[in-house]
Scaffold this motif. Structure first.
Motif, PDB file in Angstrom:
ATOM      1  N   UNK A  13      37.486  34.428  39.686  1.00  0.00           N
ATOM      2  CA  UNK A  13      38.075  34.856  38.411  1.00  0.00           C
ATOM      3  C   UNK A  13      38.376  36.352  38.440  1.00  0.00           C
ATOM      4  N   UNK A  14      37.475  37.143  38.981  1.00  0.00           N
ATOM      5  CA  UNK A  14      37.686  38.593  39.088  1.00  0.00           C
ATOM      6  C   UNK A  14      38.906  38.884  39.955  1.00  0.00           C
ATOM      7  N   UNK A  15      39.009  38.167  41.083  1.00  0.00           N
ATOM      8  CA  UNK A  15      40.159  38.354  41.982  1.00  0.00           C
ATOM      9  C   UNK A  15      41.461  37.980  41.278  1.00  0.00           C
ATOM     10  N   UNK A  16      41.451  36.892  40.519  1.00  0.00           N
ATOM     11  CA  UNK A  16      42.643  36.474  39.785  1.00  0.00           C
ATOM     12  C   UNK A  16      43.038  37.534  38.760  1.00  0.00           C
ATOM     13  N   UNK A  17      42.052  38.096  38.073  1.00  0.00           N
ATOM     14  CA  UNK A  17      42.326  39.165  37.099  1.00  0.00           C
ATOM     15  C   UNK A  17      42.925  40.388  37.776  1.00  0.00           C
ATOM     16  N   UNK A  18      42.405  40.759  38.926  1.00  0.00           N
ATOM     17  CA  UNK A  18      42.934  41.901  39.666  1.00  0.00           C
ATOM     18  C   UNK A  18      44.370  41.633  40.098  1.00  0.00           C
ATOM     19  N   UNK A  19      44.629  40.415  40.578  1.00  0.00           N
ATOM     20  CA  UNK A  19      45.989  40.052  40.998  1.00  0.00           C
ATOM     21  C   UNK A  19      46.951  40.112  39.817  1.00  0.00           C
ATOM     22  N   UNK A  20      46.504  39.641  38.659  1.00  0.00           N
ATOM     23  CA  UNK A  20      47.349  39.677  37.465  1.00  0.00           C
ATOM     24  C   UNK A  20      47.630  41.113  37.045  1.00  0.00           C
ATOM     25  N   UNK A  21      46.629  41.979  37.143  1.00  0.00           N
ATOM     26  CA  UNK A  21      46.825  43.385  36.785  1.00  0.00           C
ATOM     27  C   UNK A  21      47.848  44.043  37.708  1.00  0.00           C
ATOM     28  N   UNK A  22      47.766  43.750  38.995  1.00  0.00           N
ATOM     29  CA  UNK A  22      48.722  44.308  39.956  1.00  0.00           C
ATOM     30  C   UNK A  22      50.123  43.794  39.641  1.00  0.00           C
TER      31      UNK A  22
END
Length: 63
Positions: A13-22
């Motif tokens: 979930x953290x990785x998905x959030x980071x990807x969305x932010x990028x």
């Protein structure tokens, strides 16, 4: 074992959030570039109109 699955899920979930932010930042950068291009076009149009009006005014002054 359950704790490891929860940690893995949290990490995902953290990785998905980071990807969305990028992705969101990339989209904002593209939007900013488009706005900058539009602004530059408007400035060029303004200069053209100003020059045209100045030429019209100069022509009217000569007559």
């Amino acid at each position: 074992m359950k704790g490891l699955n929860e940690e893995a899920h949290s990490a995902k979930i953290i990785k998905m959030n980071e990807d969305l932010k990028v992705e969101e930042l990339s989209m904002l950068l593209i939007e900013k570039e488009n706005i900058d291009k539009l602004l530059n076009s408007l400035v060029e149009i303004d200069i053209e109109i100003t020059n045209h009006l100045k030429n019209l005014n100069d022509t009217n002054d000569k007559t």
